[in-house]
Write a protein that holds these residues in place. Sequence first.
Motif, PDB file in Angstrom:
ATOM      1  N   THR A 186       0.845  -1.177   0.000  1.00  0.00           N
ATOM      2  CA  THR A 186       0.000   0.000   0.000  1.00  0.00           C
ATOM      3  C   THR A 186       0.887   1.235   0.000  1.00  0.00           C
ATOM      4  O   THR A 186       1.855   1.299   0.748  1.00  0.00           O
ATOM      5  N   HIS A 187       0.559   2.194  -0.836  1.00  0.00           N
ATOM      6  CA  HIS A 187       1.334   3.432  -0.922  1.00  0.00           C
ATOM      7  C   HIS A 187       0.528   4.560  -0.310  1.00  0.00           C
ATOM      8  O   HIS A 187      -0.554   4.883  -0.770  1.00  0.00           O
ATOM      9  N   HIS A 188       1.047   5.164   0.727  1.00  0.00           N
ATOM     10  CA  HIS A 188       0.377   6.275   1.387  1.00  0.00           C
ATOM     11  C   HIS A 188       1.116   7.557   1.041  1.00  0.00           C
ATOM     12  O   HIS A 188       2.324   7.631   1.176  1.00  0.00           O
ATOM     13  N   LYS A 200      -6.013   7.376  -4.297  1.00  0.00           N
ATOM     14  CA  LYS A 200      -7.117   8.021  -3.596  1.00  0.00           C
ATOM     15  C   LYS A 200      -8.114   8.621  -4.592  1.00  0.00           C
ATOM     16  O   LYS A 200      -9.325   8.536  -4.390  1.00  0.00           O
ATOM     17  N   GLY A 204       0.115   7.401  -4.023  1.00  0.00           N
ATOM     18  CA  GLY A 204      -0.977   7.369  -3.051  1.00  0.00           C
ATOM     19  C   GLY A 204      -2.096   8.327  -3.422  1.00  0.00           C
ATOM     20  O   GLY A 204      -3.279   8.006  -3.285  1.00  0.00           O
TER      21      GLY A 204
END
Length: 54
Positions: free
Chosen positions: A15-17, A26, A22
Amino acid sequence: MTAENDREEVIFMNTHHGGKVGAAAKKLATPSTSRKAKTAAAKTLVAHRNKVHR
């Protein structure tokens, strides 16, 4: 590669925040995002996947 394999790959992908990747994810997850923005976000994610995850 089948569509089923693609889905499995996404499940196990990190997961890339934050950052560009990210933010693109989103945008795709938000229902109210415009079609043009979703297209640009999808291109960003595909380029990232091809560069880093393949």
